[in-house]
Design an enzyme around this catalytic site. Structure first.
Site, mmCIF file in Angstrom:
data_model
loop_
_atom_site.group_PDB
_atom_site.id
_atom_site.type_symbol
_atom_site.label_atom_id
_atom_site.label_comp_id
_atom_site.label_asym_id
_atom_site.label_seq_id
_atom_site.Cartn_x
_atom_site.Cartn_y
_atom_site.Cartn_z
ATOM 1 N N LYS A 116 0.821 -1.205 0.000
ATOM 2 C CA LYS A 116 0.000 0.000 0.000
ATOM 3 C C LYS A 116 0.857 1.258 0.000
ATOM 4 O O LYS A 116 0.439 2.300 -0.517
ATOM 5 C CB LYS A 116 -0.943 -0.038 1.207
ATOM 6 C CG LYS A 116 -1.926 -1.199 1.161
ATOM 7 C CD LYS A 116 -2.748 -1.283 2.428
ATOM 8 C CE LYS A 116 -3.751 -2.429 2.367
ATOM 9 N NZ LYS A 116 -3.114 -3.743 2.258
ATOM 10 N N GLU A 185 -1.443 6.552 8.083
ATOM 11 C CA GLU A 185 -2.121 7.504 7.209
ATOM 12 C C GLU A 185 -3.212 8.210 8.003
ATOM 13 O O GLU A 185 -3.657 7.706 9.045
ATOM 14 C CB GLU A 185 -2.722 6.802 5.994
ATOM 15 C CG GLU A 185 -3.859 5.852 6.311
ATOM 16 C CD GLU A 185 -4.399 5.160 5.057
ATOM 17 O OE1 GLU A 185 -3.781 5.298 3.987
ATOM 18 O OE2 GLU A 185 -5.432 4.478 5.164
ATOM 19 N N HIS A 220 -12.378 -2.829 11.092
ATOM 20 C CA HIS A 220 -11.833 -2.614 9.751
ATOM 21 C C HIS A 220 -12.035 -3.821 8.848
ATOM 22 O O HIS A 220 -11.399 -3.932 7.804
ATOM 23 C CB HIS A 220 -10.348 -2.241 9.817
ATOM 24 C CG HIS A 220 -10.073 -1.126 10.772
ATOM 25 N ND1 HIS A 220 -10.507 0.154 10.548
ATOM 26 C CD2 HIS A 220 -9.451 -1.115 11.974
ATOM 27 C CE1 HIS A 220 -10.147 0.920 11.565
ATOM 28 N NE2 HIS A 220 -9.517 0.184 12.442
ATOM 29 N N GLU A 260 -9.684 0.799 -4.393
ATOM 30 C CA GLU A 260 -10.482 1.210 -3.240
ATOM 31 C C GLU A 260 -10.274 2.690 -2.926
ATOM 32 O O GLU A 260 -9.164 3.222 -3.028
ATOM 33 C CB GLU A 260 -10.129 0.358 -2.025
ATOM 34 C CG GLU A 260 -10.351 -1.131 -2.245
ATOM 35 C CD GLU A 260 -10.370 -1.918 -0.948
ATOM 36 O OE1 GLU A 260 -10.098 -1.328 0.116
ATOM 37 O OE2 GLU A 260 -10.659 -3.127 -1.004
ATOM 38 N N GLU A 272 -6.025 2.142 -1.980
ATOM 39 C CA GLU A 272 -5.140 1.065 -2.417
ATOM 40 C C GLU A 272 -5.742 0.372 -3.625
ATOM 41 O O GLU A 272 -6.908 0.586 -3.970
ATOM 42 C CB GLU A 272 -4.954 0.045 -1.296
ATOM 43 C CG GLU A 272 -6.265 -0.616 -0.867
ATOM 44 C CD GLU A 272 -6.119 -1.504 0.342
ATOM 45 O OE1 GLU A 272 -5.528 -2.576 0.188
ATOM 46 O OE2 GLU A 272 -6.595 -1.124 1.428
ATOM 47 N N ASN A 274 -6.179 -3.577 -4.774
ATOM 48 C CA ASN A 274 -6.021 -4.989 -4.436
ATOM 49 C C ASN A 274 -5.860 -5.783 -5.720
ATOM 50 O O ASN A 274 -6.776 -5.842 -6.548
ATOM 51 C CB ASN A 274 -7.228 -5.494 -3.644
ATOM 52 C CG ASN A 274 -7.242 -4.931 -2.242
ATOM 53 O OD1 ASN A 274 -6.275 -5.062 -1.499
ATOM 54 N ND2 ASN A 274 -8.323 -4.268 -1.881
ATOM 55 N N ARG A 276 -6.088 -8.724 -6.852
ATOM 56 C CA ARG A 276 -6.655 -10.062 -6.701
ATOM 57 C C ARG A 276 -8.172 -9.957 -6.767
ATOM 58 O O ARG A 276 -8.732 -8.861 -6.871
ATOM 59 C CB ARG A 276 -6.249 -10.649 -5.351
ATOM 60 C CG ARG A 276 -6.609 -9.730 -4.179
ATOM 61 C CD ARG A 276 -6.327 -10.351 -2.833
ATOM 62 N NE ARG A 276 -6.411 -9.381 -1.748
ATOM 63 C CZ ARG A 276 -7.515 -8.972 -1.171
ATOM 64 N NH1 ARG A 276 -8.693 -9.427 -1.602
ATOM 65 N NH2 ARG A 276 -7.495 -8.118 -0.174
#
Length: 615
Positions: A116, A185, A220, A260, A272, A274, A276
């Site tokens: 990330k 972050e 999360h 995302e 980020e 992903n 996959r």
């Protein structure tokens, strides 16, 4: 052309990929740890290969063993699923170097986006340096650079708590992903978590298959997801598509991926990419009428996507069923899943079946239930109703939370954000069990027994049975009469070992009963039958800290020893279970008088870990 495919994963996602492979005529190979030897994904695959060991680091995180398994089983392709090694560039290279087809993006794309921190740099962003965080930056989010699923994440609101949060996040990330790198972050509160599904081929075509809203998250971890994200202005949606395509093309991406964002104040903030398949991909499949796994396979075989992508129609909602107990701080649960069936009309993606054991080594997600309908209102209502009618006999789950969340006005009116559970979790998890469930259980248990065991010629006291329900003790009283079983306040219409019918205030209600030892399921309510005479040896001294779940003691607070003075809320012991760390804290100020917990010790739920005596 791919003829035999190995899935380098387990459970629900392995079963889901095998389903598509079977439809396409592709032979399937499963891998399994010793703990998973009889798991559903090994039973539905054509072939299974054992990876000796039980923990993920010994098995599903061993890329070398997985490549050997693929070659030994005669596979010509490997699909990584999600989690584990799905975003590991070295594993992707090892698969390709072995002459196998990798069902995923190029290793270079994984390297660029799987971390990330590097992904943010690629998009022109930079994370905070943990050493430079000031009170003005708070709150901040400590986040694992690799992996996902909420692991290795901590919200920090007090600067003094940052060092401990960094340490805990590193340990959890290393355990779950084999990579302890974390970053910091800004934590944007009350935004919406929105993502874009992308699909790219090797010929330059990129599809942006709509948006998904994944704002309902706890710890999360996504709990409820839907497609499309409701209520987004058209201009913002187009901006999300443009940013997602930009990220996809920036790394010459191939296959399925997800970009995302956090949407706040009408703006999109990149989080980020992903590299996959995502857990929530079924809602996109339902809306766009595509099989993303089949498309992944076709892309890996070199086929081109049509220039014009399919159009989305309708709405889909997904809920994740977890084995976790709200009465015990949402601790993951283990045990036998005796029965698990959902009504017709919804999709079930699961790696479990009746009789399977939910163990301690892996994620506690049991399944995903997905509902599709022409409108959002219909899809949400359909999913809530299906969950309510699901037969789920076994470990305690979050089913009630899912149903109440789907019916909460803030969700039904699409006003939710990532702070939804911060505001509503306590109210949504207040125990509201059926008050007639204990009586129904007692009547079912009493049915068929000799009347002479309870019936008296003269009036006498009722028969009483005790049950634990939602963390509290309940009593059920009934009588044997000449005409059958009776109870005060209701009319007993029918009794049987598996069905009881009661009439309450003129309304007839049915109660379906299933019993497994001392565990009783009455419709959707779970009870535990209590003994008539409690065992005194089962009592623990006041201040006893018991393991809330089976697991392994991975840490004990530095310098902690018997005789130490501790403060309320002070972390004492860390347990690892189901790929997450769980802190055991001091219940009050006092003195530590016993500490049987030791690093490396495996414990069962209820095992004594420590005793804190208060002054």
């Amino acid at each position: 052309m791919i003829s035999t495919l190995l899935v380098a994963n387990r459970g629900e996602i392995a079963c889901r990929i095998f389903r598509t492979c079977t439809d396409l005529g592709i032979r399937t190979v499963a891998i399994h740890s010793d703990a998973d030897e009889g798991a559903l994904h090994t039973r539905v695959a054509d072939t299974a290969v054992r990876l000796p060991g039980a923990a993920p680091a010994e098995t599903y995180l061993r890329g070398d063993l997985i490549v050997k398994a693929a070659l030994a089983a005669g596979a010509d392709a490997v699909h990584p699923g999600y989690g584990f090694l799905s975003e590991n560039a070295d594993f992707a290279r090892a698969v390709r170097d072995a002459g196998l087809i990798w069902i995923g993006p190029p290793p270079e794309a994984i390297e660029a986006m799987a971390s990330k921190t590097r992904a943010k740099e690629l998009m022109g962003l930079a994370p905070l340096d943990a050493q430079d965080v000031t009170p003005a930056d708070l709150p901040v989010l400590v986040k694992a650079a690799a992996g996902g699923g909420g692991r290795g994440m901590r919200v920090v609101r007090d600067l003094a708590a940052l060092p401990a949060a960094l340490e805990e996040a590193r340990a959890e990330a290393a355990s779950a992903f084999g990579d302890g790198e974390v970053f910091v972050e800004p934590y944007l509160e009350n935004g919406r978590h929105v993502e874009v599904q992308v699909l790219a081929d090797t010929h330059g075509t990129v599809w942006t298959l709509g948006t998904r809203d994944c704002s309902l998250q706890r710890r999360h971890q996504k709990v409820i997801e839907e497609a499309p994200a409701p209520g987004l202005p058209p201009a913002l949606t187009e901006q999300l598509y443009a940013l997602a395509e930009r990220a996809t093309r920036a790394v010459s991406y191939e296959g399925a991926g997800t970009v995302e964002f956090l949407v706040a104040d009408g703006r999109a903030h990149f989080l980020e990419m992903n590299t996959r398949l995502q857990v929530e991909h079924p809602v996109t499949e339902a809306v766009f009428g595509v099989d993303l796994v089949a498309e992944q396979i076709r892309v890996a075989e070199g086929h081109a996507l049509p220039a014009e992508q399919p159009a989305g129609r309708g709405h889909a909602v997904e809920a994740r069923l977890y084995a976790e107990d709200p009465a015990r701080g949402w601790a993951p649960q283990t045990g036998t899943l005796h029965r698990f069936t959902v009504p017709d009309g919804v999709r079930l993606d699961t790696g479990c079946a009746d009789g399977d054991t939910i163990g301690v080594h892996y994620d506690p997600m049991l399944a995903k239930v997905i509902a599709y309908a022409p409108t959002r209102t219909e899809a949400v209502r359909r999913l809530a109703g299906a969950l309510e009618r699901t037969a789920l006999h076994g470990p305690v789950t979050n089913r009630d939370l899912l149903i109440r969340s789907l019916r909460h006005p803030e969700f039904t009116e699409a006003r939710m954000d990532t702070g939804f559970y911060d505001r509503h979790l306590a109210a949504l998890t207040d125990p509201a069990p059926d008050p007639y469930a204990p009586l129904a259980a007692a009547l079912a248990d009493a049915h068929g027994r000799s009347r002479f065991g309870g019936w008296r010629n003269l009036p006498s006291g009722p028969q009483v049975k005790r049950y634990e329900m939602a963390g509290e003790e309940h009593e059920a009283a009934y009588r044997h009469t000449r005409t059958g079983l009776a109870a005060d306040g209701v009319r007993v219409v029918h009794t049987g070992p598996h069905l009881v019918v009661l009439e309450v205030d003129g309304v007839r209600r049915k109660f379906e009963i299933a019993r497994y030892g001392d565990r009783v399921h009455v419709n959707a309510t779970a009870l535990t039958a209590l003994p008539r005479f409690p065992d005194p040896s089962a009592e623990h001294a006041p201040g006893s800290l018991l393991a809330p779940m089976p697991g392994t003691v991975v840490r004990v607070a530095e310098g902690l020893a018997e005789g130490a003075e501790v403060k309320a809320g002070q972390p004492l012991i860390w347990l690892e279970a189901m790929k997450m760390e769980h802190r055991i804290t001091a219940p009050a100020d006092g003195t530590l008088t016993a500490l049987p917990a030791a690093v490396g010790r495996q414990v069962e739920m209820g095992t004594l870990l420590a005793v804190v005596e208060t002054d």
